[in-house]
Design an enzyme around this catalytic site. Sequence first.
Site, PDB file in Angstrom:
ATOM      1  N   ASP A  24       8.522  -5.874  -8.918  1.00 61.36           N
ATOM      2  CA  ASP A  24       7.709  -7.034  -8.590  1.00 61.36           C
ATOM      3  C   ASP A  24       7.712  -8.162  -9.216  1.00 61.36           C
ATOM      4  O   ASP A  24       6.606  -8.841  -9.028  1.00 61.36           O
ATOM      5  CB  ASP A  24       6.549  -6.554  -7.762  1.00 61.36           C
ATOM      6  CG  ASP A  24       6.673  -5.279  -6.856  1.00 61.36           C
ATOM      7  OD1 ASP A  24       7.778  -4.934  -6.527  1.00 61.36           O
ATOM      8  OD2 ASP A  24       5.543  -4.941  -6.333  1.00 61.36           O
ATOM      9  N   LYS A  31      10.493  -3.085  -0.758  1.00 60.06           N
ATOM     10  CA  LYS A  31       9.481  -1.983  -0.228  1.00 60.06           C
ATOM     11  C   LYS A  31       8.547  -2.826   0.570  1.00 60.06           C
ATOM     12  O   LYS A  31       8.248  -3.985   0.698  1.00 60.06           O
ATOM     13  CB  LYS A  31       8.785  -1.238  -1.330  1.00 60.06           C
ATOM     14  CG  LYS A  31       8.260  -2.310  -2.467  1.00 60.06           C
ATOM     15  CD  LYS A  31       7.919  -1.434  -3.512  1.00 60.06           C
ATOM     16  CE  LYS A  31       7.067  -2.101  -4.881  1.00 60.06           C
ATOM     17  NZ  LYS A  31       5.793  -2.648  -4.526  1.00 60.06           N
ATOM     18  N   CYS A  89       1.224  -1.632  -8.692  1.00 62.43           N
ATOM     19  CA  CYS A  89       2.675  -1.273  -8.302  1.00 62.43           C
ATOM     20  C   CYS A  89       3.238  -0.534  -9.489  1.00 62.43           C
ATOM     21  O   CYS A  89       4.041   0.417  -9.421  1.00 62.43           O
ATOM     22  CB  CYS A  89       3.464  -2.324  -7.968  1.00 62.43           C
ATOM     23  SG  CYS A  89       2.607  -2.877  -6.322  1.00 62.43           S
TER      24      CYS A  89
END
Length: 206
Positions: free
Chosen positions: A6, A104, A149
């Site tokens: 990310d 995602k 994450c």
Amino acid sequence: MLLVVDVQRDFCEGGALAVPEGKAVVAPINALMHHFDHVAITQDWHPAGHISFASSHTSHNPFDMIELGYGLQTLWPDHCVRGTSGAEIHPELRLDPVELVLRKGFRHEIDSYSAFIENDRQTPTGLAGYLRERGIERVVCAGLALDYCVRWSAEDAVRLGFEVVVMVDACRAIGTQPQVDKAIEAMRADGIDMLATGDVVRGQPG
């Protein structure tokens, strides 16, 4: 495989959900890529009005916790809305070595911190199968955010039978230092190695 989590505009300085010093992970991650034959990246890819957005829930504010059908969920500012500039990978992150971009959080009713299993703890992303078919047994994680994450991805990878390393200096966290320390302790307790990028240069995890 180096798994870069990310590293997107919205999670870096000036973004909608900026991680403190988020951009600082770009340079060490770019350097790490030289030491891996396999690189994958994840990308939050939310639809507008995603269930994890505080704006989707009346009488709630960002960072409130609510109970959803799959358990507790932190409500976030709108971020990484698919097709927007905020969802883009940071422009300074190298993409030429990347073999896989895994998106995602694209299901409206489920958030997804982990690169392996969504927040309902039932829905797989398919990454574990991809790694197994490629014969990859060790996952080295870096990116944003260490205490969300990155942590969830690393812990799920261990549960799924992979060896896991987290490159601490190639991550940044969103929580307070005590929260970050607790997250690191929990990962270590799960058998996750916490290393620095210098260890890769000396040939340790790659």
